[in-house]
Design a protein around this motif. Structure first.
Motif, PDB file in Angstrom:
ATOM      1  N   ASP A 180     -63.490  86.366 -55.068  1.00  0.00           N
ATOM      2  CA  ASP A 180     -63.466  85.524 -53.873  1.00  0.00           C
ATOM      3  C   ASP A 180     -62.313  84.522 -53.914  1.00  0.00           C
ATOM      4  O   ASP A 180     -61.766  84.159 -52.870  1.00  0.00           O
ATOM      5  CB  ASP A 180     -64.788  84.781 -53.718  1.00  0.00           C
ATOM      6  CG  ASP A 180     -65.935  85.707 -53.361  1.00  0.00           C
ATOM      7  OD1 ASP A 180     -65.665  86.760 -52.753  1.00  0.00           O
ATOM      8  OD2 ASP A 180     -67.086  85.393 -53.702  1.00  0.00           O
ATOM      9  N   LEU A 181     -61.941  84.060 -55.117  1.00  0.00           N
ATOM     10  CA  LEU A 181     -60.789  83.170 -55.232  1.00  0.00           C
ATOM     11  C   LEU A 181     -59.535  83.871 -54.752  1.00  0.00           C
ATOM     12  O   LEU A 181     -58.753  83.323 -53.957  1.00  0.00           O
ATOM     13  CB  LEU A 181     -60.612  82.710 -56.679  1.00  0.00           C
ATOM     14  CG  LEU A 181     -59.286  81.990 -56.989  1.00  0.00           C
ATOM     15  CD1 LEU A 181     -59.220  80.652 -56.277  1.00  0.00           C
ATOM     16  CD2 LEU A 181     -59.099  81.824 -58.494  1.00  0.00           C
ATOM     17  N   PHE A 182     -59.306  85.088 -55.225  1.00  0.00           N
ATOM     18  CA  PHE A 182     -58.101  85.814 -54.831  1.00  0.00           C
ATOM     19  C   PHE A 182     -58.137  86.171 -53.343  1.00  0.00           C
ATOM     20  O   PHE A 182     -57.108  86.133 -52.664  1.00  0.00           O
ATOM     21  CB  PHE A 182     -57.932  87.054 -55.698  1.00  0.00           C
ATOM     22  CG  PHE A 182     -57.551  86.737 -57.118  1.00  0.00           C
ATOM     23  CD1 PHE A 182     -56.235  86.462 -57.455  1.00  0.00           C
ATOM     24  CD2 PHE A 182     -58.510  86.673 -58.116  1.00  0.00           C
ATOM     25  CE1 PHE A 182     -55.877  86.149 -58.759  1.00  0.00           C
ATOM     26  CE2 PHE A 182     -58.169  86.359 -59.415  1.00  0.00           C
ATOM     27  CZ  PHE A 182     -56.840  86.089 -59.749  1.00  0.00           C
ATOM     28  N   SER A 183     -59.322  86.460 -52.836  1.00  0.00           N
ATOM     29  CA  SER A 183     -59.445  86.742 -51.399  1.00  0.00           C
ATOM     30  C   SER A 183     -59.084  85.533 -50.553  1.00  0.00           C
ATOM     31  O   SER A 183     -58.677  85.681 -49.397  1.00  0.00           O
ATOM     32  CB  SER A 183     -60.873  87.184 -51.067  1.00  0.00           C
ATOM     33  OG  SER A 183     -61.201  88.396 -51.716  1.00  0.00           O
ATOM     34  N   ALA A 184     -59.223  84.344 -51.129  1.00  0.00           N
ATOM     35  CA  ALA A 184     -58.958  83.118 -50.377  1.00  0.00           C
ATOM     36  C   ALA A 184     -57.484  82.932 -50.056  1.00  0.00           C
ATOM     37  O   ALA A 184     -57.151  82.184 -49.134  1.00  0.00           O
ATOM     38  CB  ALA A 184     -59.476  81.900 -51.150  1.00  0.00           C
ATOM     39  N   PHE A 185     -56.583  83.575 -50.816  1.00  0.00           N
ATOM     40  CA  PHE A 185     -55.162  83.369 -50.508  1.00  0.00           C
ATOM     41  C   PHE A 185     -54.374  84.673 -50.341  1.00  0.00           C
ATOM     42  O   PHE A 185     -53.271  84.654 -49.778  1.00  0.00           O
ATOM     43  CB  PHE A 185     -54.486  82.484 -51.565  1.00  0.00           C
ATOM     44  CG  PHE A 185     -54.316  83.101 -52.930  1.00  0.00           C
ATOM     45  CD1 PHE A 185     -53.131  83.742 -53.266  1.00  0.00           C
ATOM     46  CD2 PHE A 185     -55.324  83.024 -53.871  1.00  0.00           C
ATOM     47  CE1 PHE A 185     -52.961  84.300 -54.522  1.00  0.00           C
ATOM     48  CE2 PHE A 185     -55.163  83.568 -55.133  1.00  0.00           C
ATOM     49  CZ  PHE A 185     -53.976  84.215 -55.465  1.00  0.00           C
ATOM     50  N   LEU A 186     -54.921  85.806 -50.785  1.00  0.00           N
ATOM     51  CA  LEU A 186     -54.238  87.078 -50.564  1.00  0.00           C
ATOM     52  C   LEU A 186     -54.557  87.602 -49.165  1.00  0.00           C
ATOM     53  O   LEU A 186     -55.513  87.178 -48.523  1.00  0.00           O
ATOM     54  CB  LEU A 186     -54.672  88.097 -51.612  1.00  0.00           C
ATOM     55  CG  LEU A 186     -54.363  87.757 -53.077  1.00  0.00           C
ATOM     56  CD1 LEU A 186     -54.898  88.858 -53.990  1.00  0.00           C
ATOM     57  CD2 LEU A 186     -52.862  87.566 -53.287  1.00  0.00           C
ATOM     58  N   ASP A 187     -53.762  88.559 -48.708  1.00  0.00           N
ATOM     59  CA  ASP A 187     -54.017  89.174 -47.407  1.00  0.00           C
ATOM     60  C   ASP A 187     -55.112  90.227 -47.560  1.00  0.00           C
ATOM     61  O   ASP A 187     -55.584  90.497 -48.677  1.00  0.00           O
ATOM     62  CB  ASP A 187     -52.726  89.802 -46.868  1.00  0.00           C
ATOM     63  CG  ASP A 187     -52.325  91.026 -47.665  1.00  0.00           C
ATOM     64  OD1 ASP A 187     -52.685  92.145 -47.265  1.00  0.00           O
ATOM     65  OD2 ASP A 187     -51.648  90.862 -48.720  1.00  0.00           O
ATOM     66  N   PRO A 188     -55.562  90.847 -46.472  1.00  0.00           N
ATOM     67  CA  PRO A 188     -56.687  91.787 -46.552  1.00  0.00           C
ATOM     68  C   PRO A 188     -56.462  92.997 -47.457  1.00  0.00           C
ATOM     69  O   PRO A 188     -57.426  93.627 -47.876  1.00  0.00           O
ATOM     70  CB  PRO A 188     -56.884  92.218 -45.090  1.00  0.00           C
ATOM     71  CG  PRO A 188     -56.405  91.043 -44.295  1.00  0.00           C
ATOM     72  CD  PRO A 188     -55.228  90.514 -45.058  1.00  0.00           C
ATOM     73  N   THR A 189     -55.192  93.321 -47.784  1.00  0.00           N
ATOM     74  CA  THR A 189     -54.955  94.439 -48.695  1.00  0.00           C
ATOM     75  C   THR A 189     -55.259  94.056 -50.142  1.00  0.00           C
ATOM     76  O   THR A 189     -55.314  94.922 -51.015  1.00  0.00           O
ATOM     77  CB  THR A 189     -53.496  94.922 -48.620  1.00  0.00           C
ATOM     78  OG1 THR A 189     -52.621  93.957 -49.218  1.00  0.00           O
ATOM     79  CG2 THR A 189     -53.064  95.184 -47.183  1.00  0.00           C
ATOM     80  N   LEU A 190     -55.429  92.757 -50.405  1.00  0.00           N
ATOM     81  CA  LEU A 190     -55.656  92.232 -51.752  1.00  0.00           C
ATOM     82  C   LEU A 190     -54.550  92.656 -52.712  1.00  0.00           C
ATOM     83  O   LEU A 190     -54.788  92.936 -53.890  1.00  0.00           O
ATOM     84  CB  LEU A 190     -57.025  92.673 -52.286  1.00  0.00           C
ATOM     85  CG  LEU A 190     -58.240  92.083 -51.560  1.00  0.00           C
ATOM     86  CD1 LEU A 190     -59.536  92.656 -52.130  1.00  0.00           C
ATOM     87  CD2 LEU A 190     -58.247  90.560 -51.675  1.00  0.00           C
ATOM     88  N   SER A 191     -53.324  92.687 -52.216  1.00  0.00           N
ATOM     89  CA  SER A 191     -52.172  93.034 -53.044  1.00  0.00           C
ATOM     90  C   SER A 191     -51.623  91.776 -53.690  1.00  0.00           C
ATOM     91  O   SER A 191     -51.213  90.839 -53.002  1.00  0.00           O
ATOM     92  CB  SER A 191     -51.086  93.704 -52.187  1.00  0.00           C
ATOM     93  OG  SER A 191     -51.562  94.916 -51.640  1.00  0.00           O
TER      94      SER A 191
END
Length: 444
Positions: A180-191
């Motif tokens: 969830d931390l990474f989802s907070a600043f990455l785009d929807p591709t989670l790249s």
């Protein structure tokens, strides 16, 4: 040093080693200012979780005096602070100069970052300040003092070595913080790697398209298509594997992060591609089988110089005759790499324990020793600076969500510093990011 992060909502890590750690506008040309003692605004830091941040260290009078001289000299020469008000740099505000000098006197650039984490200085343009410093990094310390560098800096902890057990722990300390931390600043591709843009400045809405452009270029380099047997070393959260599978490839993808593996498998299942993608919780050194193509995106930086021979040997061993290897790697200058290799840095302490950014020379040396030759090598560092700007902008916008996940203010300032610090490296040209194509055989 204690472990400073929450691994998932409502669950705090027990004390351990440190973990941590990539909108920029035209820098405002304003005078930096130093506030008096009454204006000190320290960030509340849990002394157990953030032992090296909660209180300034005792650096000794000589080291503190040297640091005070170097800091003042650097800020004045670079236009980041001028008593006359004629400064030409982005605004830098010192809330507690004495604490900053003590930290730098004791721990150099690690102390500089920890001072920001502690709230002892701020900037209206953090990436701008760090870019100016990065552009002049070789001028900040006089040559006679540079020769004493070995007495000033700390060496990397032996415990951070990327043995099989050490690599698993090092990867988990960063990538298993919280999906969830990474989802907070990455785009929807989670790249979580550099995108490839068509125009600057970019908007966050353009980031997914730019990430797919980057991925497609790597897939094209490796000639991934219908029926290709692809090995991916470093799964991330599965976007490249998903995109390769939609081309008809059969993908085996390896990661040491349990959090990444779980989410990647869920995404693969949701896309109906479980018959084409196998997500394995496995060390790259234990990869099995031969593959038509191997792709590894910004994985080599986490391997550590000691294990680069093992990494390239694993790449070569996994390649079927006539196969192709596509790499994406951050790079730095060779001399800078040699200095950094033995040095404990802010990034190695708080962000990527055990990691080291290679030079192009190091990549060439170790890939050729493994029986590989470089066919293509293209750099696009400015695109990484833009990617990091967008991540940092989104992270700032989602701070309430990050707080709700259990990450305190010190962690948030550390993460902000990490992203701005990385952005500055690319904007200044100190760092680059490159896509390489490797095939069998050494250079003639």
């Amino acid at each position: 040093m204690t472990q400073p992060a929450t691994t998932s909502p409502g669950r705090t890590r027990p004390p351990g080693r440190a973990v941590g750690i990539p909108p920029q506008t035209e820098s405002r040309r304003r005078r930096a200012r130093t506030s008096g003692p009454s204006a000190v605004r320290r960030t509340e830091a849990d002394a157990e979780r953030w032992a090296d941040v909660a209180r300034p260290p005792s650096a000794g009078a000589v080291r503190t005096a040297i640091a005070r001289h170097l800091v003042g000299r650097a800020l004045d020469r670079l236009g980041l602070t001028t008593p006359s008000g004629a400064g030409a740099g982005p605004l830098l505000t010192l809330h507690d100069p004495d604490a900053l000098h003590r930290r730098i006197g004791r721990d150099g650039l690690i102390g500089f970052g920890e001072s920001y984490m502690a709230g002892e200085w701020d900037s209206d343009d953090l990436a701008g300040v760090l870019t100016v410093l990065a552009e002049h990094v070789d001028e900040l310390v006089p040559a006679p003092l540079r020769r004493l560098r070995g007495l000033w800096v700390s060496r990397r902890p032996a415990a951070d070595r990327n043995t099989r057990a050490g690599a698993r722990e090092n990867i988990q300390r960063h990538y298993d913080l919280s999906n969830d931390l990474f989802s907070a600043f990455l785009d929807p591709t989670l790249s979580y790697s550099s995108a490839l843009f068509t125009a600057f400045p970019a908007r966050f809405a353009a980031l997914p398209e730019a990430q797919h452009r980057k991925i497609d270029r790597l897939l094209d380099l490796a000639r991934v298509g219908e029926g290709t047997r692809l090995l991916e070393i470093g799964t991330g959260w599965g976007e490249l594997a998903l995109r390769a599978a939609t081309r008809g490839a059969h993908v085996t993808t390896l990661t040491l992060s349990a959090e990444q593996a779980d989410l990647a498998r869920a995404r693969v299942s949701a896309a109906g591609l479980s018959d084409r993608v196998d997500v394995q919780l496995r060390d790259y050194r234990d990869a099995e089988g031969r593959h038509d193509a191997v792709i590894s995106v910004e994985m080599i930086e986490a391997v550590g110089a000691e294990y680069w021979p093992s990494y390239f040997t694993a790449l070569r061993r996994a390649l079927a005759p006539g196969g192709r290897i596509a790499l994406q790697s951050i790079t730095m200058g060779h001399e800078q790499m040699l200095h950094t290799a033995a040095t404990h840095t802010f990034i190695s302490k708080y962000v990527f324990p055990g990691g080291l950014i290679p030079s192009r020379e190091a990549i060439a040396q170790h890939s050729e020793a493994a029986g590989l030759r470089t066919v293509a090598d293209d750099g696009y560092g400015a695109h990484y600076a833009e990617t990091l700007r967008l991540w940092r902008q989104r992270f700032a916008a989602h701070r309430p969500a990050v707080t709700a996940l259990g990450f305190d203010t010190v962690f948030q300032r550390m993460w902000e510093f990490y992203l701005a610090y990385s952005e500055a490296g690319f904007r200044s040209g100190y760092l680059d990011v490159r896509q390489l194509l490797l095939t069998e055989g050494t250079r003639p």
